[in-house]
Design a protein around this motif. Structure first.
Motif, PDB file in Angstrom:
ATOM      1  N   ALA A 163       0.755  -1.169   0.017  1.00  0.00           N
ATOM      2  CA  ALA A 163      -0.061  -0.074  -0.009  1.00  0.00           C
ATOM      3  C   ALA A 163       0.766   1.363   0.109  1.00  0.00           C
ATOM      4  O   ALA A 163       0.618   2.444  -0.714  1.00  0.00           O
ATOM      5  CB  ALA A 163      -0.778  -0.107   1.087  1.00  0.00           C
ATOM      6  N   ASN A 164       2.026   1.255   0.680  1.00  0.00           N
ATOM      7  CA  ASN A 164       2.859   2.374   0.922  1.00  0.00           C
ATOM      8  C   ASN A 164       3.852   2.403  -0.205  1.00  0.00           C
ATOM      9  O   ASN A 164       5.093   3.167  -0.075  1.00  0.00           O
ATOM     10  CB  ASN A 164       3.464   2.621   2.249  1.00  0.00           C
ATOM     11  CG  ASN A 164       2.457   2.994   3.224  1.00  0.00           C
ATOM     12  OD1 ASN A 164       1.469   3.406   2.869  1.00  0.00           O
ATOM     13  ND2 ASN A 164       2.586   2.561   4.534  1.00  0.00           N
ATOM     14  N   CYS A 165       3.842   1.497  -1.349  1.00  0.00           N
ATOM     15  CA  CYS A 165       4.753   1.563  -2.537  1.00  0.00           C
ATOM     16  C   CYS A 165       4.086   1.893  -3.703  1.00  0.00           C
ATOM     17  O   CYS A 165       3.819   1.375  -4.489  1.00  0.00           O
ATOM     18  CB  CYS A 165       5.145  -0.001  -2.475  1.00  0.00           C
ATOM     19  SG  CYS A 165       5.792  -0.706  -1.114  1.00  0.00           S
ATOM     20  N   PRO A 166       4.244   3.327  -3.918  1.00  0.00           N
ATOM     21  CA  PRO A 166       3.383   3.962  -5.148  1.00  0.00           C
ATOM     22  C   PRO A 166       4.222   3.462  -6.164  1.00  0.00           C
ATOM     23  O   PRO A 166       3.564   3.259  -7.061  1.00  0.00           O
ATOM     24  CB  PRO A 166       3.759   5.325  -4.833  1.00  0.00           C
ATOM     25  CG  PRO A 166       4.691   5.449  -3.804  1.00  0.00           C
ATOM     26  CD  PRO A 166       4.691   4.264  -2.672  1.00  0.00           C
ATOM     27  N   ASN A 167       5.355   3.468  -6.369  1.00  0.00           N
ATOM     28  CA  ASN A 167       6.187   3.005  -7.455  1.00  0.00           C
ATOM     29  C   ASN A 167       5.803   1.537  -8.142  1.00  0.00           C
ATOM     30  O   ASN A 167       5.534   1.455  -9.128  1.00  0.00           O
ATOM     31  CB  ASN A 167       7.637   3.135  -7.407  1.00  0.00           C
ATOM     32  CG  ASN A 167       8.171   4.596  -7.114  1.00  0.00           C
ATOM     33  OD1 ASN A 167       7.694   5.576  -7.812  1.00  0.00           O
ATOM     34  ND2 ASN A 167       9.019   4.798  -6.149  1.00  0.00           N
ATOM     35  N   MET A 168       5.885   0.806  -6.927  1.00  0.00           N
ATOM     36  CA  MET A 168       5.500  -0.658  -7.202  1.00  0.00           C
ATOM     37  C   MET A 168       4.295  -0.674  -7.882  1.00  0.00           C
ATOM     38  O   MET A 168       3.860  -1.670  -8.906  1.00  0.00           O
ATOM     39  CB  MET A 168       5.839  -1.573  -6.123  1.00  0.00           C
ATOM     40  CG  MET A 168       5.840  -3.041  -6.525  1.00  0.00           C
ATOM     41  SD  MET A 168       5.562  -4.035  -5.002  1.00  0.00           S
ATOM     42  CE  MET A 168       6.936  -3.615  -3.932  1.00  0.00           C
ATOM     43  N   LEU A 169       3.425  -0.090  -7.160  1.00  0.00           N
ATOM     44  CA  LEU A 169       1.862  -0.280  -7.428  1.00  0.00           C
ATOM     45  C   LEU A 169       1.827   0.476  -8.937  1.00  0.00           C
ATOM     46  O   LEU A 169       0.865  -0.155  -9.847  1.00  0.00           O
ATOM     47  CB  LEU A 169       0.983   0.440  -6.571  1.00  0.00           C
ATOM     48  CG  LEU A 169       0.762  -0.142  -5.102  1.00  0.00           C
ATOM     49  CD1 LEU A 169      -0.085   0.613  -4.161  1.00  0.00           C
ATOM     50  CD2 LEU A 169       0.156  -1.822  -5.277  1.00  0.00           C
ATOM     51  N   GLN A 170       2.518   1.210  -9.298  1.00  0.00           N
ATOM     52  CA  GLN A 170       2.237   1.956 -10.476  1.00  0.00           C
ATOM     53  C   GLN A 170       2.601   0.932 -11.540  1.00  0.00           C
ATOM     54  O   GLN A 170       2.033   0.688 -12.529  1.00  0.00           O
ATOM     55  CB  GLN A 170       3.232   3.170 -10.709  1.00  0.00           C
ATOM     56  CG  GLN A 170       3.134   3.827 -11.909  1.00  0.00           C
ATOM     57  CD  GLN A 170       1.884   4.316 -12.446  1.00  0.00           C
ATOM     58  OE1 GLN A 170       1.032   5.016 -11.409  1.00  0.00           O
ATOM     59  NE2 GLN A 170       1.253   4.118 -13.476  1.00  0.00           N
ATOM     60  N   VAL A 171       3.796   0.187 -11.544  1.00  0.00           N
ATOM     61  CA  VAL A 171       4.427  -0.653 -12.300  1.00  0.00           C
ATOM     62  C   VAL A 171       3.256  -2.144 -12.639  1.00  0.00           C
ATOM     63  O   VAL A 171       2.965  -2.339 -13.598  1.00  0.00           O
ATOM     64  CB  VAL A 171       5.749  -1.306 -12.080  1.00  0.00           C
ATOM     65  CG1 VAL A 171       6.368  -2.409 -12.965  1.00  0.00           C
ATOM     66  CG2 VAL A 171       6.891  -0.230 -11.942  1.00  0.00           C
ATOM     67  N   ILE A 172       2.795  -2.480 -11.424  1.00  0.00           N
ATOM     68  CA  ILE A 172       1.850  -3.556 -11.268  1.00  0.00           C
ATOM     69  C   ILE A 172       0.650  -3.219 -11.796  1.00  0.00           C
ATOM     70  O   ILE A 172      -0.086  -3.752 -12.841  1.00  0.00           O
ATOM     71  CB  ILE A 172       1.499  -3.758  -9.667  1.00  0.00           C
ATOM     72  CG1 ILE A 172       2.825  -4.483  -9.270  1.00  0.00           C
ATOM     73  CG2 ILE A 172       0.368  -5.136  -9.778  1.00  0.00           C
ATOM     74  CD1 ILE A 172       2.510  -4.818  -7.524  1.00  0.00           C
ATOM     75  N   SER A 173       0.210  -2.016 -11.951  1.00  0.00           N
ATOM     76  CA  SER A 173      -0.956  -1.393 -12.650  1.00  0.00           C
ATOM     77  C   SER A 173      -0.755  -1.029 -14.222  1.00  0.00           C
ATOM     78  O   SER A 173      -1.916  -1.580 -15.011  1.00  0.00           O
ATOM     79  CB  SER A 173      -1.717  -0.316 -11.936  1.00  0.00           C
ATOM     80  OG  SER A 173      -1.059   0.781 -12.105  1.00  0.00           O
ATOM     81  N   ASP A 174       0.323  -0.998 -14.475  1.00  0.00           N
ATOM     82  CA  ASP A 174       0.755  -0.934 -15.895  1.00  0.00           C
ATOM     83  C   ASP A 174       0.976  -2.261 -16.698  1.00  0.00           C
ATOM     84  O   ASP A 174       0.862  -2.093 -17.827  1.00  0.00           O
ATOM     85  CB  ASP A 174       2.104  -0.139 -16.070  1.00  0.00           C
ATOM     86  CG  ASP A 174       2.160   1.373 -15.681  1.00  0.00           C
ATOM     87  OD1 ASP A 174       1.010   1.896 -15.628  1.00  0.00           O
ATOM     88  OD2 ASP A 174       3.088   2.178 -15.402  1.00  0.00           O
ATOM     89  N   HIS A 175       0.850  -3.286 -15.785  1.00  0.00           N
ATOM     90  CA  HIS A 175       0.984  -4.392 -16.533  1.00  0.00           C
ATOM     91  C   HIS A 175       0.063  -5.509 -15.795  1.00  0.00           C
ATOM     92  O   HIS A 175       0.655  -6.206 -15.043  1.00  0.00           O
ATOM     93  CB  HIS A 175       2.382  -4.941 -16.371  1.00  0.00           C
ATOM     94  CG  HIS A 175       3.545  -4.284 -17.046  1.00  0.00           C
ATOM     95  ND1 HIS A 175       3.734  -4.184 -18.258  1.00  0.00           N
ATOM     96  CD2 HIS A 175       4.322  -2.996 -16.361  1.00  0.00           C
ATOM     97  CE1 HIS A 175       4.712  -3.170 -18.528  1.00  0.00           C
ATOM     98  NE2 HIS A 175       5.099  -2.562 -17.486  1.00  0.00           N
ATOM     99  N   PRO A 176      -1.202  -5.213 -16.191  1.00  0.00           N
ATOM    100  CA  PRO A 176      -2.205  -6.323 -15.466  1.00  0.00           C
ATOM    101  C   PRO A 176      -1.974  -7.661 -15.651  1.00  0.00           C
ATOM    102  O   PRO A 176      -2.685  -8.414 -14.970  1.00  0.00           O
ATOM    103  CB  PRO A 176      -3.732  -5.528 -15.997  1.00  0.00           C
ATOM    104  CG  PRO A 176      -3.262  -4.811 -17.417  1.00  0.00           C
ATOM    105  CD  PRO A 176      -1.828  -4.300 -17.081  1.00  0.00           C
TER     106      PRO A 176
END
Lengths: 560, 291
Positions: free
Chosen positions: A155-168
Motif C-alpha cells: 500500500a505504501n509503495c507507489p512506484n511498485m503499484l504503478q508498475v503492477i497496474s501498468d502491467h495487469p
C-alpha cells in the motif's frame, strides 16, 4: 553421488529447523530475534543522536522517510560476479540516509549462492530479506514457511503499484491463487531473449530475405552448407545450425506449435501438455532427423557448449544458433567484426508453423520467475520497512529513480542528457572506457545493475549494447504476448503432488532427451515412435499431466 | 671432461637416455609455456587456435583485465597473510602431534592414532562445521580460515614416520642421560634434525593454504577479507549474471583471462619451490624409503 545425497539431507535438515523456528517464533526463535534487537538498538542509539531530528523531508532523490528512527535491516543479496560492495555505492548510502533504513549486507556471488544459502538457512539466523534468489530456493523458503506474504505492505509503495497496474497481465505471476504475494516482483524488460540468430552478411550474400517459415530456414541452411560462405576455399566446413547446447535444437519444437517440455496449448482450451508426448512431436522428430541426415545440424551438437560455439564463431564457421541478445549477439557483434570482415548477426522473428502460428520459445514473463526479486522472512522485525525500502527500485524516472540510478548511474559521470533533456545516453567513459573495461564492467563499478526487486525496462540495457541487439529485440518483441500463452508459470504443487511429479519426471526427462537424440541421429528408427510413446505412458506421464492441469487451472483463474 | 672411454653401447644408451629425458621434459614444460604464451597473446588468436608456442600479437590486455579488479591487491595481501599464519599453525600442530606419536613409550599411542585416523574417513560435513565456526564466533575472521582443518592427518603420519626413522631411541636415551627433559629433547635435538621434513610440510601446507578458497567463501562475508583465489575466480566468471543488465561480455576474452589468472595465481607459489627443493627430495625420499 553419495556426498550429494548427504548434502541434500543436510539441507533438508536445515530447512526443517528453519520451519520449526518459523512455527514457534514466540518461543525458541525469540531469543535470536531479541539478540538482533539489542544489537540493532545499539546502532540506533549511536546514530540517532545526530540525525534523527534533522532528517530531511525533502531530499534530492525525492524519497520519503520510511522510519522515524534509524533502523538496520539485514539483507542477503546474491549478485553477479564483478558487482562491487553495495556498501560502497554513493546513491545507496544516500538512500539509506534519506529513508533512515540502513542495511547490513550479506553479498554472496550468485553462482555460488547455493552453498551460501544453505548455510544461512542451517544457521537458523535468517536475515530480514533475501534478494535475487533462485526459484527452487524461493520454493524451499515458502514450503518451510520461512517467508511471509507481503501484499499488505504494498500500500505504501507507489512506484511498485504503478508498475503492477501498468502491467495487469502480470497479476497472476505476482499473486498466488489465494491472493497472497510472497515475493517482491522483479520486472525485467528483456522479455524476449534467446532468439534464433543468423549471419546477416551470409544471408545477404546468398541473396535471401530473412527466413520466417521452416522452408525459408531450410533454404538458408542449405545455402550455408553448400557454399563457401567464409571464403576460406573449403565449401564444406560451414556449420549451418549449431547452438550452446542440445536445448537449442529441442526448442525448435516451437515450429510445431509446442514449447519444449511442459507447455500450455492455447489452441486446445489452455490444456497443459508435454511436448515429448504430443502427437506433433513425431513431425518434429522427422524434421530434425532430416536436418541431421543432410548435415545441417552441427554433428557435435550433443556435446557442444557456449565455449565451442564461441570458438566456431571466431573461426567463422557457424551459420545460425539460438543465443542470447545480451550474450552471444552483443558479445560477438562487439568483438568479431574487427577480426572477421563483414561479420553481422541478426536475430530473426520466431519460426512459423505450417498453420501460420508464430511464437517465441525464449519469451519469459515480465516478472522473472527463474530469479525471485526479494522475500521477507518471518523473523524480520521490520517487514513493512523492508518492503518500502525496495519501492525506490521500481522507480525508473531519471535522474533519481532507484532503478534508473542502478542502471544508468550518475549524471555527468555515467550518463548524459542530450541538448533538450528529452533523452539520455551513456557517457564515453562507459562506452569506451579508458581503463579498457567493457560498458557493463564500467557501470558495475558504481551501480547494482538492479539485481534485486526492481523494474527495468529493456531500454536500460540496450543503450550500452550493440545496435543489432535492438533490431533483434524488435523482431521478437511483437510476439511476446502471444508467446506467453504457451508458457507454464512456476506452479506450487501440494507435497504429495510434488513428490509424484518429481519421481516420475526423473525417469521421463532423461528418457525423452536420450530418445530424441537417438531419433535425430537415426540410431533409433522413427518406426519405433509408438513404442517410445508407450514407454513414457507406462512411466506415468498422464498422472503428471493431470496434476499440472489441475494446478494450472487454479493458477489461471483471475485474481479477485 | 673424459675420464674413461665410453663403449659404443654406453654412448647409445646415454644418447637415448638424454633424448628421452629431453622429450619428457618438453612434455611437462610445453603446457606451462603454452599457458604463459597464451596469457600474453591476443585473445582472438588464442580462441582460434593460432597460439602454438610463442605469444601471437603480444599484448598485456589479459593481465590488464586481471589487475584492473579493484580488490586484487587487498586479496593478494590477504592470501599471503593467510598462507603464512596458516602454514605456521599447521606445521606447529603437525609437529606437536607427530612427535609424541613417534615415541615408543608414549601413553595411549594407539588410541590417539585411531582418533586421528577416524577423521580421515569421516567428517562432520559442511553445515555442522559452519555451525561450529559460527558458534565459536570465528565467522569473518582469519581464524575461520586457518584453524578448521589446519592439521592434516596424512601429513602427520608422514611426519611421524620421519621421526621414527630419523630420531632413534638411543639418541633420546643419551640426551636424557645428559639431563634433558622431553621438551628440551624435542626442541633442541629432534626439531633441528627434522629440517628436511619441515620444509616438505611447509610446502604441502603452504600450497594448500595458497590455493584454498572454499572455506573463505563459506566463512567470510566482507570482501576486504577475501583471498586471492576467490577474486580470481570472480574475474573468470565476470559478467555471467543472469540479470537484466547482465551480459556475458567477457565471453570472448574469458579463455585468455583464465590463462592470465593461472599465471598470476601460480607464479608466487612456484617461487617457493627452488628454495625448498633440496629438502623436498631429501625429505620425501627418507619418508618413503624407510617408512
Amino acid at each position: 553421488m553419495k556426498s550429494k545425497h548427504l548434502m541434500v539431507s543436510l539441507v533438508l535438515l536445515g530447512l526443517l529447523s528453519a520451519s520449526f523456528s518459523g512455527c514457534s517464533s514466540s518461543t525458541s526463535s525469540s531469543s535470536t530475534s531479541s539478540d538482533a534487537g539489542t544489537s540493532t538498538s545499539s546502532t540506533i542509539s549511536s546514530v540517532s543522536s545526530d540525525s534523527a531530528q534533522t532528517a530531511p523531508a525533502e531530499n534530492e532523490y525525492g524519497v520519503a522517510q520510511i522510519s522515524p528512527t534509524p533502523i538496520t535491516l539485514r539483507i542477503y543479496a546474491s549478485k553477479g560476479a564483478g558487482t562491487p560492495d553495495y556498501n560502497d555505492m554513493e546513491h545507496m548510502k544516500k538512500y539509506s540516509e534519506f529513508t533512515n533504513v540502513f542495511v547490513e549486507w550479506e553479498q554472496p556471488p550468485q553462482d555460488l549462492s547455493t552453498e551460501r544459502f544453505n548455510i544461512v538457512i542451517a544457521s537458523n539466523d535468517l536475515p530480514d530479506m533475501f534478494w535475487n534468489i533462485k526459484e527452487d530456493q524461493f520454493t524451499q523458503l515458502k514450503t518451510a514457511q520461512a517467508i511471509i506474504p507481503v501484499q499488505d505492505y504494498f500500500a505504501n509503495c507507489p512506484n511498485m503499484l504503478q508498475v503492477i497496474s501498468d502491467h495487469p497481465e502480470m497479476e497472476n505471476y505476482i499473486y498466488d491463487p489465494d491472493g497472497n504475494a510472497y515475493s517482491l516482483p522483479f520486472f525485467d524488460g528483456l522479455t524476449v531473449n534467446d532468439p534464433m540468430i543468423l549471419r546477416k552478411d551470409w544471408l545477404d550474400k546468398l541473396g535471401m530475405e530473412l527466413p520466417v517459415t521452416k522452408d525459408d530456414w531450410y533454404q538458408y541452411w542449405c545455402g550455408v552448407r553448400d557454399n563457401d560462405m567464409n571464403g576460406n576455399g573449403d565449401p564444406s566446413d560451414e556449420i549451418p545450425l549449431s547452438g550452446t547446447s542440445f536445448d537449442g535444437i529441442l526448442s525448435l519444437v516451437s515450429a510445431f506449435e509446442m514449447d519444449n517440455g511442459f507447455f500450455v496449448d492455447p489452441s486446445d482450451g489452455n490444456k497443459v501438455k508435454y511436448s515429448f508426448y504430443d502427437p506433433r512431436y513425431e513431425d518434429y522428430l522427422t524434421w530434425i532427423h532430416q536436418l541431421w541426415e543432410e548435415k545441417i545440424i552441427d554433428s557435435d551438437i550433443l556435446t557442444t557448449d557456449s565455449k565451442t560455439l564461441t570458438n566456431n564463431t571466431a573461426l567463422n564457421l557457424v551459420g545460425s544458433y539460438r543465443g542470447k541478445l545480451n550474450g552471444q549477439l552483443n558479445t560477438f557483434m562487439t568483438t568479431m567484426p574487427e577480426n572477421i570482415e563483414g561479420f553481422e548477426l541478426l536475430a530473426t522473428e520466431p519460426i512459423m508453423s505450417d498453420n501460420g502460428v508464430q511464437f517465441h520459445p525464449g519469451s519469459v514473463p515480465l516478472v522473472r520467475t527463474d530469479t525471485i526479486g526479494g522475500v521477507v522472512t518471518v523473523t524480520s522485525e521490520y517487514p513493512k520497512e523492508a518492503v518500502e525500502y525496495c519501492d525506490w527500485f521500481y522507480d525508473f524516472s531519471d535522474p533519481y529513480g532507484g532503478a534508473f540510478m542502478n542502471i544508468f548511474g550518475y549524471e555527468g559521470v555515467t550518463f548524459q542528457y542530450n541538448a533538450d533533456k528529452t533523452d539520455y545516453e551513456y557517457t564515453d567513459w562507459v562506452l569506451n572506457n579508458p581503463d579498457g573495461l567493457s560498458p557493463q564492467q564500467a557501470l558495475q563499478t558504481m551501480t547494482t545493475r538492479c539485481q534485486h526487486p526492481s523494474y527495468v525496462p529493456p531500454i536500460g540495457s540496450f543503450k550500452m549494447w550493440h545496435p543489432a541487439t535492438v533490431a533483434s529485440y524488435e523482431n521478437n518483441e511483437p510476439f511476446y504476448t502471444e508467446s506467453l500463452k504457451y508458457k507454464i508459470p512456476n506452479l506450487t504443487f501440494s507435497d504429495a503432488d510434488a513428490k509424484t511429479v518429481r519421481s516420475i519426471m526423473a525417469d521421463v526427462t532423461t528418457y525423452v532427451e536420450e530418445m530424441t537424440a537417438k531419433f535425430m541421429t537415426g540410431e533409433v528408427s522413427l518406426d519405433e515412435y509408438d513404442t517410445y510413446v508407450q514407454t513414457i505412458q507406462s512411466m506415468g506421464i498422464d498422472e503428471v499431466l493431470d496434476i499440472y492441469n489441475t494446478t494450472y487451472s487454479v493458477w489461471n483463474q483471475p485474481r479477485s | 671432461m673424459k675420464t674413461q672411454k665410453l663403449s659404443v653401447g654406453d654412448k647409445i644408451f646415454k644418447t637415448a637416455n638424454g633424448l628421452l629425458l629431453i622429450i619428457f621434459c618438453a612434455l611437462i614444460l610445453y603446457p606451462l609455456l603454452w599457458i604463459v604464451s597464451g596469457s600474453f597473446s591476443d585473445p582472438f588468436a588464442l580462441m582460434t587456435g593460432k597460439v602454438h608456442l610463442w605469444p601471437v600479437n603480444p599484448t598485456l590486455r589479459l593481465y590488464k583485465v586481471v589487475f584492473m579488479h579493484p580488490d586484487i591487491w587487498t586479496s593478494y595481501g590477504n592470501t599471503i597473510v593467510y598462507t603464512i599464519v596458516g602454514t605456521f599453525i599447521s606445521v606447529a600442530l603437525t609437529c606437536l602431534a607427530a612427535y609424541p606419536l613417534s615415541r615408543q613409550e608414549f601413553f595411549g599411542k594407539k588410541f590417539f592414532t585411531a582418533v586421528l585416523m577416524i577423521t580421515m574417513f569421516f567428517s562432520g560435513g559442511m553445515i555442522p562445521t559452519f555451525l561450529l565456526v559460527q558458534q565459536l564466533n570465528m565467522l569473518d575472521t582469519i581464524w575461520a580460515i586457518v584453524l578448521p582443518g589446519s592439521m592434516s592427518v596424512y601429513n602427520t603420519i608422514v611426519m611421524r614416520t620421519f621421526f621414527i626413522t630419523t630420531i632413534p631411541k638411543d639418541l633420546e636415551d643419551s640426551a636424557f642421560l645428559d639431563g634433558a627433559n622431553d621438551i628440551q629433547f624435542f626442541g633442541k635435538i629432534a626439531l633441528p634434525l627434522s629440517k628436511a621434513i619441515m620444509a616438505v610440510m611447509v610446502l604441502f601446507y603452504g600450497v594448500t593454504h595458497w590455493n584454498s578458497w572454499f572455506s573463505a567463501f563459506l566463512y567470510m562475508s566482507s570482501r576486504e577479507r577475501y583471498p586471492l583465489q576467490l577474486i580470481l575466480r570472480e574475474i573468470l566468471i565476470q559478467g555471467n549474471t543472469s540479470i537484466a543488465g547482465g551480459g556475458g561480455d567477457n565471453d570472448l576474452i574469458g579463455e585468455g583471462v583464465k590463462f592470465a589468472t593461472m599465471v598470476v595465481a601460480t607464479v608466487p607459489i612456484m617461487c617457493l619451490y627452488p628454495f625448498l627443493q633440496k629438502y623436498f627430495t631429501k625429505g620425501v625420499m627418507i619418508g618413503s624409503l624407510k617408512g
